[in-house]
Design an enzyme around this catalytic site. Structure first.
Site, PDB file in Angstrom:
ATOM      1  CG  ASN A 160      -1.846   1.197   1.238  1.00 49.56           C
ATOM      2  OD1 ASN A 160      -1.426   2.333   1.364  1.00 49.56           O
ATOM      3  ND2 ASN A 160      -3.130   0.920   1.083  1.00 49.56           N
ATOM      4  CB  SER A 220      -5.865   1.676  -4.145  1.00 53.55           C
ATOM      5  OG  SER A 220      -6.106   3.052  -3.952  1.00 53.55           O
ATOM      6  CD  GLU A 221      -5.592   4.082   1.366  1.00 55.57           C
ATOM      7  OE1 GLU A 221      -4.853   3.419   0.611  1.00 55.57           O
ATOM      8  OE2 GLU A 221      -5.268   5.200   1.819  1.00 55.57           O
ATOM      9  CG  ASN A 222      -9.792   3.930  -3.551  1.00 54.26           C
ATOM     10  OD1 ASN A 222      -8.658   3.470  -3.518  1.00 54.26           O
ATOM     11  ND2 ASN A 222     -10.359   4.322  -4.670  1.00 54.26           N
ATOM     12  CB  SER A 257     -10.406  -1.739   1.501  1.00 55.41           C
ATOM     13  OG  SER A 257      -9.125  -1.265   1.185  1.00 55.41           O
TER      14      SER A 257
END
Lengths: 219, 232, 219, 232
Positions: free
Chosen positions: C22, C45-47, C87
């Site tokens: 990340n 991608s944390e979204n 996520s």
């Protein structure tokens, strides 16, 4: 006195238009057959399905498509699949409007026992404890007395509990009863040809009889 | 990121005696048939199996019971298995029965990195014995701990070489939360495809959760309760 | 002394084959450009995405496909999408192997501050607190000193914390340092042309220099 | 089970002043554009908005800030909005900043009927002030409560008349957990289809969680950071 189909037919009258319903194994499963036409009802199966249809036609069974009773079933228009965690998530979040299940005993304050008989092989509670702990409205479908002739509507359950203070209504071969904690089993309707006295005799817990008790109307 | 192993034997080669393993499926629906057979062949013993059910006498986890490979079952319902009953009554087999939703949620807790979860199921019953309880907004809950299983063994419909999984119909059941809960997750699939083949919007379990994947063969997909209606 | 690209290049050497990574906003984003060819690395991608590709070609931007920095991006082969809860679930469950992010301050014991300056408009911590609390391995990419010339490697952070005892390694324009709680900033490598003395002067926290400190190798 | 309403105005007609609402999206990606416009037109005031971001000055939740309809924002990052900053500094607007994963998980807790969740984010920081902490397996966690929002407003790609939803690419973000977290969930979709059209294996949010659905129009789908590379 009602047979199993009669109990299922009477419970089917409790199902509301636009509702999501979870049906347990046994008599509750039969309820699906008698939901009045014209009502939009979606059946939830806790193994991961909304929109459960009837059994498949012979030769069209799909091993990947079963209900919580492990029976082969079908989809309907608008079915959605999901996993077991989400399935119980939606149950806990109160999204399932009505749960119908069987019971060995129900107490005056709405406790239910339906999973374990001491001394007998215990098969497990399956999803029953989750359902009774979370559903907004729970109706029990069961015989009024057990095979030994003993009442299953008790002051207190004698068997290990499945859940506490959760049962709202009971439909048996003799009667429809509302469970009002602090009050008891409030008699709402008699089965065709059954007297209040017969119901009283079959009910070990406190039976509340207020005014004239109508006979059920079942077609 | 290629996670492909040759077959079930390779996938389960390092599962040792005494290990805690999760096995996906509901009844016989969506069970990892190839891996169960491989475990029977390998003869791994003293296993603790977290699985909603225990198979039937001659299929699924029942095969591992017959060979006495299972020390303990953690399940919600184990009712279709005579050998299971015999071993349980004779004391050869331990069983920990827990509510089905709690079973699923303890898997999910592990999948989401939650140490424990608050659940209502079992409050006021023997399931609550010894457990911490707490009232939130007037409702009582039990504190249930996330499962810790070294291996999770699941069966999916399709998978790709990165470990992305897609399930079919009601086979998602415990396969999905367990796939995400294992420290090492083994997935067998009916069809293994190259990465980039599956639509990224259709993936049920992202490959980050899956460590080994292979295409199984000879799926029997046995039906436990064949219920049909007649054509009119 | 390294420029931003140099810092990114040096951090890229820390990325392992087969890992999930990340990348935060700023210098960390640049790291993606310098991961050695031949390594299989998947960017999270944390979204809600695994398998983040490069920016799209002009005219091929898709408003439905952005990264956590809200930039338009692309898929790679094997991409998977998911929601924000899953996520962060995979981040918390320790499935992301490496997190690279910027910082305002890092302390000797691995505390990090990177979200808030008292008296200034606070924009929010975004996902930084979740990432530093959960990632197995966290590398900070930052300048060794701030614009006022003050060291950002401190005995204790002075700004509000983002996370405690979580930073493992720091790469600045001057040095690569390992954070060893109870010990301090252990100097691992010097940037080309930078002396240990220069690094010591720029480090307010305890700098541990053991033996000969090699110069970084960056192509 | 037909949950279709005519348009955004009908969908949000009973959202009252002072209500707590969730709004899906991440940045400007996947935001419920039609419903936001309808809320601006209706002029509902004193809203508490749970949303990861606060839009930009002239789009998204920024439009509701401009008209002073928002009393409080519960978000993880609110940085792209000058009007927001002005109202915050002047004390007109309250803001509760919480870690992004905690925000998502507090939605998920509501979706799954969990009263509270244990999370690590924020331990040892000012986010932990006043919160119960607990150590599990040597690691400290904070107790974070499930959100209670009367309305959740989300945007999906496709939906059917039963309320089943499918998202496209990174628009799943907060839309999915919020869709499942609202007491009343309103979904606007780019394409509304009859029940039975969507593949039941592809549905991201089952219709049981969705109460009202409509096909939106004139989607702008604005891009906040248009980043591109050049063709060589």
């Amino acid at each position: 006195m009602l047979d199993k189909v009669g109990i299922a037919k009477r419970i089917a009258q409790e199902v509301k238009d636009g509702s999501y319903v979870n049906l347990g194994i046994g008599i509750p499963t039969l309820v699906a057959n008698y939901i009045p036409k014209g009502l939009n009802v979606t059946l939830q199966s806790e193994n991961g399905m909304l929109g459960m249809g009837p059994f498949p036609f012979e030769g069209e069974e799909d091993a990947d498509l079963i209900n919580a009773g492990k029976q082969t079933i079908t989809e309907v228009s608008g079915t959605a699949y999901f996993d077991s965690a989400l399935s119980f998530g939606m149950i806990r979040a109160g999204k399932v409007d009505l749960t119908i299940l069987g019971a060995m005993e129900v107490s005056e304050n709405g406790d239910i026992a339906n999973w374990k008989i001491p001394g007998k092989m215990v098969k497990g509670m399956g999803g029953a404890m989750d359902l009774v702990a979370a559903a907004k409205n729970i109706i029990v479908a069961m015989q009024h007395v057990n095979k030994a002739g003993e009442s299953k509507l008790l002051p207190e359950c004698t068997l290990p509990l499945t859940g506490v203070k959760c049962i709202k209504k009971i439909v048996t071969e003799l009667a429809v009863l509302e469970v009002v904690p602090g009050k008891g089993f409030v008699l709402l309707e008699r089965a065709p040809g059954v007297t209040v006295e017969e119901i009283r005799k079959a009910t070990a817990g406190k039976l509340v009889v207020e005014g004239e008790i109508p006979e059920m109307i079942i077609d | 990121m290629n996670k492909v192993v040759n077959n079930a034997a390779a996938a389960i080669h390092d599962i040792q005696d005494g290990e805690v393993i999760m096995l996906g499926g509901f009844g016989l629906c969506g069970i990892p048939e190839n891996c169960i057979n491989a475990l029977v062949n390998k003869g791994t013993k003293d296993l603790t199996c977290i699985s909603n059910n225990a198979g039937v006498d001659d299929f699924g986890i029942g095969l591992m019971l017959k060979t006495r490979q299972v020390k303990k079952m953690i399940s919600s319902y184990v009712g279709e298995n005579a050998e299971f009953e015999r071993q349980l009554l004779s004391g050869e087999l331990e069983v920990d029965l827990i509510p089905q939703g709690t079973l699923a949620t303890r898997c999910m807790a592990a999948a989401y990195g939650m140490p424990a979860v608050w659940v209502r199921a079992g409050v006021g019953t023997e399931v609550a014995i010894g457990k911490e309880t707490r009232v939130f907004d007037g409702v009582e809950y039990l504190l249930e701990m996330a499962f810790k299983a070294k291996f999770a063994i699941v069966k999916a419909w399709k998978g790709d070489t990165h470990g992305n999984l897609i399930f079919r119909k009601t086979t998602r059941n415990f396969n999905m939360p367990m796939a995400m809960a294992g420290q090492i997750t083994i997935a067998e699939v009916e069809e293994l495809v190259p990465a980039g083949t599956l639509d990224p919007d259709h993936i049920h379990v992202p490959g980050i959760y899956v460590h080994r994947i292979f295409q199984g063969d000879n799926y029997e997909k046995r039906i436990e309760q064949r219920t049909v209606r007649q054509k009119k």
